[in-house]
Design an enzyme around this catalytic site. Structure first.
Site, PDB file in Angstrom:
ATOM      1  CG  ASN A 127      -2.054  -0.994   1.106  1.00  0.00           C
ATOM      2  OD1 ASN A 127      -2.240  -1.624   0.072  1.00  0.00           O
ATOM      3  ND2 ASN A 127      -2.808  -1.158   2.174  1.00  0.00           N
TER       4      ASN A 127
ATOM      5  NE  ARG B 150      -8.604  -2.172  -9.667  1.00  0.00           N
ATOM      6  CZ  ARG B 150      -7.556  -1.437 -10.032  1.00  0.00           C
ATOM      7  NH1 ARG B 150      -6.571  -2.002 -10.706  1.00  0.00           N
ATOM      8  NH2 ARG B 150      -7.499  -0.152  -9.734  1.00  0.00           N
TER       9      ARG B 150
ATOM     10  NE  ARG C  14      -3.705   5.344 -10.256  1.00  0.00           N
ATOM     11  CZ  ARG C  14      -4.365   6.234  -9.505  1.00  0.00           C
ATOM     12  NH1 ARG C  14      -4.720   5.919  -8.277  1.00  0.00           N
ATOM     13  NH2 ARG C  14      -4.698   7.405  -9.998  1.00  0.00           N
TER      14      ARG C  14
ATOM     15  CG  HIS D 141     -15.072   2.832 -10.966  1.00  0.00           C
ATOM     16  ND1 HIS D 141     -14.185   2.035 -10.283  1.00  0.00           N
ATOM     17  CD2 HIS D 141     -14.380   3.957 -11.278  1.00  0.00           C
ATOM     18  CE1 HIS D 141     -13.019   2.657 -10.169  1.00  0.00           C
ATOM     19  NE2 HIS D 141     -13.115   3.814 -10.774  1.00  0.00           N
TER      20      HIS D 141
END
Length: 530
Positions: free
Chosen positions: A59, A386, A416, A446
């Site tokens: 992260n 994703r 990303r 999204h």
């Protein structure tokens, strides 16, 4: 009785006061502290604590690649405007650097002083190469010569050979060597990212259980093979983090796919946002690195511990179930129990709400598989954000195309760090005849929607899956999301209109039940709040 005082009360605080607002970058770092608390918690099984520590490392890598990079760009551009919190970009950058350094320093101390010793007591060792017995070092030398040495490329730095490019998130060795004439030279050796970063050590007496050594130490211990006839004077590891926030000029792009491919390639060449070194690196070497990397001294992070905490994920994967949380078996909603292939009948009987990861993701895959092979299904339309490396969802779509179904998919290329994978999936589907679109200019798609159009007797029925989570069978086992399987006519009609908007041209604004950004989502949310 006294009368009720119904006079307007004074506002307790000025709502524009910066003290009422939390800076978003510092807020995200506070979240990383919360993740680190899981690694600190002795009630959490030991290997789960190691996993959380690796997550903190991963992260923080992304934080430096995106958030710190954005602040540095604003400072370089001379931006002085303040947000609601009253902080300029320069203020934020200074505060972020301090807090991030504190977090990573805390994480390294936790590893060195708590978790590493605890693992050793459980027979799991991450050792320095020098601490290994002679027998183990000899076996590792063989592994080095067979599997590591052929991949390595030493790069000398001298007047005829300039300082090499250091790629993003790469772990490197700064090597000082001395020739026969007594002259010192500098070279850089990149630790190959294509090999396991923690090398399993062959079992030896005194080291039962699981033993690993960092790959960079194995390389450092065998540099004589790379520089024969030279004296190895010093070896110091360093790691570079670069700006990875893609700037995509979509409106000027002739081909969005090619534009994003080029942007992904450029990610390796972004400016430096962090230079991580071991605390023992000499100042003269550090200064040379800063000059050649065009980095700021404020970008330096000196740590006493692993330079890449994310690599500890390999230890977390060690096969010791007694040091992990008990395996969790997600449930299948009662409406789908025993239904087998008749999933459509189950959905016709009533909407089915799936709550991952507590409910299994398998019904979603079954839904698409059933659609792929059902002779009455005419078309499948889907959005993908994703989906992961091995994607059963994409496999089902390819099977549907092979079965003659009409398949249309929106693949969002601007997800990303998943851009390359999404490009690969998009091309794989296109090559099989799937209609693929890459998203909308200026927007990220999204929404997670799958629409199945099925002929039932004399009518057409639409089955829809809506979800807050990605169509990713791996992350669905960890992330908390809600999904809905329904054949509600209004939702099906809205989904059809949505796909027409995504794949074609549409000015429709009157959706029946769905709230769609940027058309009516904000308006609906504000209305619900009111």
């Amino acid at each position: 009785m006294s009368e009720i005082d119904d006079r307007p009360r004074e506002v307790a605080s000025d709502l524009d006061s910066p003290q009422l607002y939390v800076n978003r970058e510092l807020s995200l770092l506070e979240f990383q502290k919360r993740v680190l608390e899981e690694a600190k918690d002795p009630r959490v099984p030991l290997l789960e604590r190691v996993k959380f520590l690796a997550i903190v490392g991963s992260n923080m890598d992304e934080f430096y690649m995106i958030r710190v990079a954005g602040l540095k760009q604003q400072v370089a551009a001379g931006v002085q405007e303040t947000g609601p919190d009253g902080m300029t970009p320069a203020d934020q950058l200074a505060a972020v650097r301090k807090l991030a350094t504190d977090i990573l320093g805390d994480a390294c101390r936790l590893w060195m002083e708590v978790l590493r010793p605890a693992l050793m007591r459980e027979g799991i060792f991450l050792l320095d190469h020098d601490a290994l017995p002679t027998e183990s070092r000899a076996k590792l030398r063989s592994y080095f010569e067979e599997s590591v040495f052929p991949v390595l490329t030493p790069l000398a730095v001298d007047p005829s050979r300039p300082f090499p490019h250091i790629s993003n998130l790469s772990l490197n060795l700064a090597v000082v060597i001395r020739d026969g004439a007594g002259h010192e030279h500098f070279a850089r050796v990149k630790v190959p990212q294509t090999l396991p970063q923690l090398v399993a050590v062959p079992r030896a007496e005194g080291f039962p259980g699981f033993t690993f050594v960092p790959l960079e130490q194995l390389v450092a211990a065998n540099l004589d093979a790379l520089f024969p006839g030279m004296e190895i004077v010093e070896v110091h590891p360093f790691r570079v983090t670069r700006n990875a926030d893609l700037v995509i000029q979509e409106l000027e792009a002739g081909d969005l796919l090619e534009t994003i491919e080029e942007s992904v390639r450029q990610r390796q060449f972004g400016f430096v946002t962090r230079l991580t070194v071991a605390t023992g690196m000499p100042v003269r070497l550090l200064d040379d690195l800063l000059v050649n990397l065009e980095a700021d001294r404020n970008d330096v992070l000196a740590v006493d511990g692993p330079l890449a905490l994310a690599n500890l994920a390999m230890l977390a994967a060690v096969d010791r179930p007694d040091l992990k949380e008990p395996a969790f078996l997600p449930s299948v909603p009662r409406a789908l129990e025993g239904k087998g292939a008749d999933l459509f009948a189950a959905v016709r009987s009533g909407d089915i709400l799936l709550h991952q990861p507590f409910d299994s993701f398998v019904p979603v895959i079954d839904f698409l598989e059933a659609a792929a092979f059902d002779p009455d299904v005419l078309a499948i339309k889907m959005t993908l954000y994703r989906v992961g490396r091995n994607a059963p969802v994409v496999k089902a779509l390819l099977e549907a195309r092979e079965e003659g179904k009409q398949v249309a998919v929106l693949v969002e290329l601007k997800a990303r760090f998943d851009e390359e994978r999404n490009i690969e999936w998009a091309r794989a589907m296109e090559s099989e005849g799937v209609h693929v679109v890459y998203g909308l200019l200026g927007l990220k798609t999204h929404s997670k929607v799958a629409l199945v159009v099925r002929k039932e007797g004399d009518r057409i029925r639409r089955y829809t899956h809506l979800s807050t989570g990605n169509y990713n069978s791996v992350t669905a086992q960890a992330y908390t999301d809600l999904g809905l399987l329904t054949c509600d006519e209004a939702i099906g009609a809205d989904a059809t209109d949505l796909f027409n908007y995504l794949t074609g041209y549409s000015a429709k604004t009157d959706f029946r039940k769905l709230a769609v950004a940027p058309i009516n989502l904000r308006e609906k949310v504000e209305g619900l709040i009111a």
